[in-house]
Motif scaffolding. Sequence first.
Motif, mmCIF file in Angstrom:
data_model
loop_
_atom_site.group_PDB
_atom_site.id
_atom_site.type_symbol
_atom_site.label_atom_id
_atom_site.label_comp_id
_atom_site.label_asym_id
_atom_site.label_seq_id
_atom_site.Cartn_x
_atom_site.Cartn_y
_atom_site.Cartn_z
ATOM 1 N N LEU A 67 0.825 -1.030 -0.182
ATOM 2 C CA LEU A 67 0.027 0.184 -0.005
ATOM 3 C C LEU A 67 0.918 1.275 0.071
ATOM 4 O O LEU A 67 1.529 1.410 1.098
ATOM 5 N N GLY A 68 0.751 2.104 -1.101
ATOM 6 C CA GLY A 68 1.487 3.268 -1.095
ATOM 7 C C GLY A 68 0.449 4.497 -0.971
ATOM 8 O O GLY A 68 -0.549 4.276 -1.553
ATOM 9 N N PHE A 69 0.799 5.474 -0.382
ATOM 10 C CA PHE A 69 0.126 6.812 -0.276
ATOM 11 C C PHE A 69 0.899 7.981 -0.356
ATOM 12 O O PHE A 69 1.981 7.886 -0.162
ATOM 13 N N ASP A 70 0.329 9.008 -1.074
ATOM 14 C CA ASP A 70 1.110 10.125 -1.163
ATOM 15 C C ASP A 70 0.292 11.401 -1.347
ATOM 16 O O ASP A 70 -1.027 10.996 -1.706
ATOM 17 N N ILE A 71 0.685 12.467 -1.242
ATOM 18 C CA ILE A 71 -0.006 13.839 -1.183
ATOM 19 C C ILE A 71 -0.153 14.423 -2.588
ATOM 20 O O ILE A 71 -1.082 15.351 -2.779
ATOM 21 N N VAL A 72 0.566 13.809 -3.574
ATOM 22 C CA VAL A 72 0.348 14.302 -5.158
ATOM 23 C C VAL A 72 -0.564 13.519 -5.821
ATOM 24 O O VAL A 72 -0.231 12.372 -6.191
ATOM 25 N N PRO A 73 -1.840 13.994 -6.036
ATOM 26 C CA PRO A 73 -2.577 13.015 -6.665
ATOM 27 C C PRO A 73 -2.063 12.694 -8.126
ATOM 28 O O PRO A 73 -2.463 11.461 -8.489
ATOM 29 N N ARG B 105 -1.507 -1.429 -4.085
ATOM 30 C CA ARG B 105 -2.736 -0.374 -4.202
ATOM 31 C C ARG B 105 -1.933 0.998 -3.651
ATOM 32 O O ARG B 105 -1.161 1.129 -3.068
ATOM 33 N N PHE B 106 -2.605 1.951 -4.265
ATOM 34 C CA PHE B 106 -2.158 3.256 -4.139
ATOM 35 C C PHE B 106 -3.293 4.231 -3.792
ATOM 36 O O PHE B 106 -4.341 4.424 -4.346
#
Length: 293
Positions: free
Chosen positions: A116-122, A140-141
Amino acid sequence: MPGNKSELKSLRATKYTSSLRRSGGIDRLRGSSYRAGLRLLDLLDRTRGREHRFLPPRRYRRFIGNGDFLKVGREITAYMRDELGMGPSHDVLDAGCGAGRVAIPLTDVLTEGSYLGFDIVPHAIEWCSSTIGARHPNFRFEHVDIRQEIYNPEGRLSASDVRFPAEDSSFDIAALVGLISHLMPEEMDNYLAESARVLRAGGRCFATAYLVDDKVAENISRGNTAFSFTHDHGNYFVHSKEEPTYAIAYRLEHIQAVAARYDLRMCQEPRLGTWGVSTRRPASMDLLVLERA
Protein backbone atom coordinates in the motif's frame (compact mmCIF):
# COMPACT_ATOMS: atom_id res chain seq x y z
CA MET A 1 18.02 18.84 -0.49
CA PRO A 2 18.93 22.48 -0.96
CA GLY A 3 22.33 23.72 0.09
CA ASN A 4 22.18 27.31 -1.12
CA LYS A 5 19.82 29.90 -2.60
CA SER A 6 20.11 28.64 -6.15
CA GLU A 7 19.21 25.10 -5.10
CA LEU A 8 16.33 26.38 -3.00
CA LYS A 9 15.04 28.20 -6.08
CA SER A 10 15.40 25.01 -8.10
CA LEU A 11 13.52 23.01 -5.49
CA ARG A 12 10.66 25.49 -5.59
CA ALA A 13 10.15 24.47 -9.20
CA THR A 14 8.81 21.15 -7.90
CA LYS A 15 5.48 22.87 -7.25
CA TYR A 16 5.05 23.04 -11.02
CA THR A 17 4.96 19.26 -11.26
CA SER A 18 3.50 18.31 -7.87
CA SER A 19 0.48 20.55 -7.33
CA LEU A 20 -2.18 22.69 -8.92
CA ARG A 21 -1.79 25.55 -6.46
CA ARG A 22 -3.35 28.88 -7.35
CA SER A 23 -0.71 31.46 -8.17
CA GLY A 24 -0.11 34.75 -9.91
CA GLY A 25 0.21 35.21 -13.64
CA ILE A 26 4.01 35.11 -13.68
CA ASP A 27 4.07 31.92 -11.65
CA ARG A 28 1.50 30.30 -13.94
CA LEU A 29 3.57 31.25 -16.98
CA ARG A 30 6.72 29.80 -15.41
CA GLY A 31 4.84 26.64 -14.51
CA SER A 32 3.48 26.21 -18.01
CA SER A 33 6.94 26.67 -19.54
CA TYR A 34 8.50 24.26 -17.06
CA ARG A 35 5.92 21.54 -17.70
CA ALA A 36 6.19 22.04 -21.46
CA GLY A 37 9.93 21.44 -21.26
CA LEU A 38 9.42 18.23 -19.30
CA ARG A 39 6.84 17.01 -21.82
CA LEU A 40 9.34 17.49 -24.63
CA LEU A 41 11.87 15.42 -22.67
CA ASP A 42 9.19 12.78 -22.09
CA LEU A 43 8.57 12.66 -25.83
CA LEU A 44 12.29 12.18 -26.43
CA ASP A 45 12.35 9.37 -23.85
CA ARG A 46 9.49 7.59 -25.60
CA THR A 47 11.28 7.90 -28.92
CA ARG A 48 14.46 6.39 -27.50
CA GLY A 49 12.71 3.75 -25.47
CA ARG A 50 12.54 3.63 -21.67
CA GLU A 51 14.82 1.61 -19.46
CA HIS A 52 11.90 0.01 -17.61
CA ARG A 53 8.23 -0.41 -18.54
CA PHE A 54 7.19 1.21 -15.24
CA LEU A 55 9.56 4.17 -15.41
CA PRO A 56 7.27 7.21 -14.94
CA PRO A 57 7.49 10.27 -17.19
CA ARG A 58 9.91 12.98 -16.05
CA ARG A 59 7.06 15.32 -15.17
CA TYR A 60 5.90 12.74 -12.60
CA ARG A 61 9.26 11.86 -11.10
CA ARG A 62 10.76 15.38 -11.02
CA PHE A 63 9.63 16.02 -7.43
CA ILE A 64 10.78 12.69 -5.99
CA GLY A 65 14.41 13.57 -5.27
CA ASN A 66 17.89 13.49 -6.68
CA GLY A 67 19.73 10.54 -8.17
CA ASP A 68 18.86 7.85 -10.68
CA PHE A 69 15.17 7.04 -10.11
CA LEU A 70 15.38 3.31 -10.79
CA LYS A 71 18.79 2.81 -9.19
CA VAL A 72 17.81 4.50 -5.93
CA GLY A 73 14.60 2.48 -5.77
CA ARG A 74 16.50 -0.76 -6.26
CA GLU A 75 19.02 0.18 -3.55
CA ILE A 76 16.24 0.93 -1.06
CA THR A 77 14.50 -2.34 -1.89
CA ALA A 78 17.76 -4.29 -1.51
CA TYR A 79 18.28 -2.76 1.93
CA MET A 80 14.74 -3.71 2.99
CA ARG A 81 15.31 -7.27 1.77
CA ASP A 82 18.82 -7.78 3.15
CA GLU A 83 18.64 -5.81 6.42
CA LEU A 84 14.94 -6.08 7.34
CA GLY A 85 14.37 -9.61 6.11
CA MET A 86 11.59 -8.57 3.75
CA GLY A 87 10.29 -11.54 1.79
CA PRO A 88 7.69 -12.40 -0.87
CA SER A 89 4.81 -12.78 1.63
CA HIS A 90 5.31 -9.59 3.60
CA ASP A 91 2.88 -6.68 3.68
CA VAL A 92 4.55 -3.30 3.09
CA LEU A 93 3.23 0.22 3.62
CA ASP A 94 5.04 2.99 1.75
CA ALA A 95 4.21 6.43 3.16
CA GLY A 96 4.98 9.16 0.65
CA CYS A 97 5.32 6.70 -2.22
CA GLY A 98 5.58 9.42 -4.88
CA ALA A 99 5.62 8.07 -8.42
CA GLY A 100 6.54 4.54 -7.35
CA ARG A 101 10.30 4.70 -6.86
CA VAL A 102 10.17 1.90 -4.26
CA ALA A 103 7.01 0.25 -5.57
CA ILE A 104 8.53 -0.53 -8.96
CA PRO A 105 11.36 -2.82 -7.72
CA LEU A 106 9.07 -4.25 -5.03
CA THR A 107 6.87 -5.77 -7.75
CA ASP A 108 9.65 -8.32 -8.26
CA VAL A 109 9.75 -9.16 -4.52
CA LEU A 110 6.22 -9.06 -3.08
CA THR A 111 4.77 -11.89 -5.11
CA GLU A 112 2.56 -13.23 -2.29
CA GLY A 113 2.24 -10.27 0.07
CA SER A 114 0.76 -6.85 -0.44
CA TYR A 115 1.77 -3.23 -0.88
CA LEU A 116 0.00 0.00 0.00
CA GLY A 117 1.49 3.30 -1.09
CA PHE A 118 0.02 6.70 -0.39
CA ASP A 119 1.06 10.21 -1.29
CA ILE A 120 -0.17 13.80 -1.27
CA VAL A 121 0.42 14.39 -5.01
CA PRO A 122 -2.71 13.22 -6.87
CA HIS A 123 -1.27 12.75 -10.35
CA ALA A 124 1.54 10.57 -8.95
CA ILE A 125 -1.05 8.27 -7.37
CA GLU A 126 -3.13 8.23 -10.55
CA TRP A 127 -0.09 7.19 -12.58
CA CYS A 128 0.93 4.47 -10.11
CA SER A 129 -2.60 3.06 -9.95
CA SER A 130 -3.08 2.97 -13.71
CA THR A 131 0.40 1.64 -14.50
CA ILE A 132 1.64 -0.46 -11.57
CA GLY A 133 -1.61 -1.31 -9.79
CA ALA A 134 -3.31 -2.33 -13.03
CA ARG A 135 -0.68 -5.04 -13.61
CA HIS A 136 -0.16 -6.04 -9.97
CA PRO A 137 -3.50 -6.36 -8.12
CA ASN A 138 -1.71 -6.79 -4.77
CA PHE A 139 -0.32 -3.24 -5.14
CA ARG A 140 -2.68 -0.47 -4.05
CA PHE A 141 -2.20 3.30 -4.14
CA GLU A 142 -4.18 6.02 -2.36
CA HIS A 143 -4.17 9.80 -2.45
CA VAL A 144 -4.21 11.47 0.98
CA ASP A 145 -4.91 15.19 0.73
CA ILE A 146 -2.36 16.41 3.29
CA ARG A 147 -1.42 20.07 3.21
CA GLN A 148 2.27 20.66 2.48
CA GLU A 149 3.76 23.97 1.41
CA ILE A 150 5.87 22.54 -1.42
CA TYR A 151 3.95 19.59 -2.81
CA ASN A 152 0.30 20.17 -1.90
CA PRO A 153 -0.23 23.67 -0.48
CA GLU A 154 -4.02 23.51 -0.79
CA GLY A 155 -4.48 20.16 0.96
CA ARG A 156 -7.36 19.79 3.40
CA LEU A 157 -5.66 17.58 6.02
CA SER A 158 -2.87 18.23 8.49
CA ALA A 159 0.16 15.94 8.73
CA SER A 160 0.13 16.40 12.50
CA ASP A 161 -3.11 14.47 12.96
CA VAL A 162 -3.77 12.58 9.71
CA ARG A 163 -4.55 8.88 9.94
CA PHE A 164 -2.77 6.53 7.56
CA PRO A 165 -5.26 4.76 5.20
CA ALA A 166 -4.63 1.37 6.81
CA GLU A 167 -6.04 -0.86 9.55
CA ASP A 168 -4.31 -1.49 12.87
CA SER A 169 -1.57 -4.17 12.92
CA SER A 170 -1.86 -4.90 9.20
CA PHE A 171 1.73 -4.47 7.95
CA ASP A 172 5.15 -6.03 8.50
CA ILE A 173 7.13 -3.01 7.24
CA ALA A 174 6.34 0.71 7.16
CA ALA A 175 8.67 2.72 4.94
CA LEU A 176 9.16 6.45 5.53
CA VAL A 177 11.60 7.24 2.74
CA GLY A 178 12.36 10.92 2.25
CA LEU A 179 9.62 12.00 4.67
CA ILE A 180 11.09 12.83 8.07
CA SER A 181 13.31 15.44 6.45
CA HIS A 182 10.13 17.36 5.50
CA LEU A 183 8.14 16.90 8.72
CA MET A 184 7.98 19.42 11.57
CA PRO A 185 8.19 17.94 15.10
CA GLU A 186 4.45 17.48 15.69
CA GLU A 187 4.10 15.96 12.22
CA MET A 188 7.01 13.61 12.70
CA ASP A 189 5.48 12.55 16.03
CA ASN A 190 2.21 11.64 14.31
CA TYR A 191 3.90 9.73 11.49
CA LEU A 192 5.79 7.58 14.00
CA ALA A 193 2.59 7.04 15.98
CA GLU A 194 0.73 5.99 12.85
CA SER A 195 3.59 3.73 11.75
CA ALA A 196 3.42 1.98 15.13
CA ARG A 197 -0.36 1.65 14.85
CA VAL A 198 -0.33 -0.09 11.45
CA LEU A 199 2.63 -2.38 12.24
CA ARG A 200 2.24 -5.86 13.63
CA ALA A 201 4.24 -6.86 16.70
CA GLY A 202 7.83 -7.28 15.56
CA GLY A 203 7.19 -5.21 12.45
CA ARG A 204 9.71 -2.59 11.44
CA CYS A 205 9.62 1.04 10.47
CA PHE A 206 12.34 1.95 7.99
CA ALA A 207 13.13 5.64 7.57
CA THR A 208 15.64 7.90 5.90
CA ALA A 209 16.54 11.09 7.74
CA TYR A 210 19.18 13.68 8.48
CA LEU A 211 20.32 12.52 11.92
CA VAL A 212 22.32 14.83 14.16
CA ASP A 213 24.67 13.96 17.03
CA ASP A 214 27.17 16.29 18.73
CA LYS A 215 29.78 15.77 16.02
CA VAL A 216 27.35 16.48 13.19
CA ALA A 217 25.96 19.49 15.07
CA GLU A 218 29.49 20.89 15.26
CA ASN A 219 29.98 20.24 11.54
CA ILE A 220 26.71 22.05 10.82
CA SER A 221 27.81 25.10 12.81
CA ARG A 222 31.10 25.22 10.91
CA GLY A 223 29.55 24.71 7.49
CA ASN A 224 31.28 21.36 7.09
CA THR A 225 28.24 19.38 5.93
CA ALA A 226 27.03 18.65 2.41
CA PHE A 227 23.75 20.43 3.15
CA SER A 228 23.34 23.56 5.20
CA PHE A 229 21.04 23.83 8.22
CA THR A 230 21.15 27.41 9.37
CA HIS A 231 18.61 27.49 12.22
CA ASP A 232 19.16 25.42 15.37
CA HIS A 233 15.97 24.70 17.35
CA GLY A 234 17.56 22.34 19.86
CA ASN A 235 16.02 19.00 18.88
CA TYR A 236 15.96 19.87 15.20
CA PHE A 237 17.60 22.08 12.57
CA VAL A 238 16.02 23.70 9.51
CA HIS A 239 17.57 24.85 6.28
CA SER A 240 15.24 27.80 5.70
CA LYS A 241 13.48 29.82 8.41
CA GLU A 242 10.95 31.10 5.88
CA GLU A 243 10.10 27.65 4.48
CA PRO A 244 11.26 25.18 7.14
CA THR A 245 9.80 22.03 5.65
CA TYR A 246 12.16 22.21 2.68
CA ALA A 247 14.70 20.35 4.82
CA ILE A 248 14.80 19.34 8.49
CA ALA A 249 17.49 17.49 10.44
CA TYR A 250 16.73 15.84 13.80
CA ARG A 251 18.73 14.94 16.86
CA LEU A 252 18.83 11.15 16.97
CA GLU A 253 17.94 11.04 20.66
CA HIS A 254 14.82 13.10 20.00
CA ILE A 255 13.57 10.65 17.37
CA GLN A 256 14.31 7.78 19.74
CA ALA A 257 12.38 9.46 22.56
CA VAL A 258 9.36 10.09 20.33
CA ALA A 259 9.46 6.54 18.96
CA ALA A 260 9.62 5.04 22.46
CA ARG A 261 6.27 6.63 23.32
CA TYR A 262 4.72 4.41 20.66
CA ASP A 263 6.58 1.21 21.53
CA LEU A 264 9.07 1.62 18.70
CA ARG A 265 12.68 0.94 19.56
CA MET A 266 15.87 1.28 17.56
CA CYS A 267 16.83 -2.33 16.87
CA GLN A 268 20.18 -1.62 15.20
CA GLU A 269 22.57 1.24 14.90
CA PRO A 270 21.65 3.70 12.14
CA ARG A 271 23.48 3.34 8.87
CA LEU A 272 25.04 6.76 8.58
CA GLY A 273 25.18 8.58 5.28
CA THR A 274 27.79 11.06 4.15
CA TRP A 275 25.86 14.34 4.33
CA GLY A 276 26.86 15.16 7.93
CA VAL A 277 30.60 14.46 7.80
CA SER A 278 31.69 15.92 4.48
CA THR A 279 30.86 18.74 2.09
CA ARG A 280 31.29 16.38 -0.86
CA ARG A 281 28.35 15.73 -3.15
CA PRO A 282 26.39 13.76 -4.05
CA ALA A 283 25.73 12.92 -0.41
CA SER A 284 23.55 10.26 1.17
CA MET A 285 21.03 10.39 4.02
CA ASP A 286 21.06 8.30 7.18
CA LEU A 287 19.01 5.09 7.50
CA LEU A 288 17.07 4.31 10.66
CA VAL A 289 15.21 1.12 11.62
CA LEU A 290 12.67 1.00 14.47
CA GLU A 291 10.96 -2.19 15.64
CA ARG A 292 7.42 -2.44 17.02
CA ALA A 293 7.29 -4.12 20.42
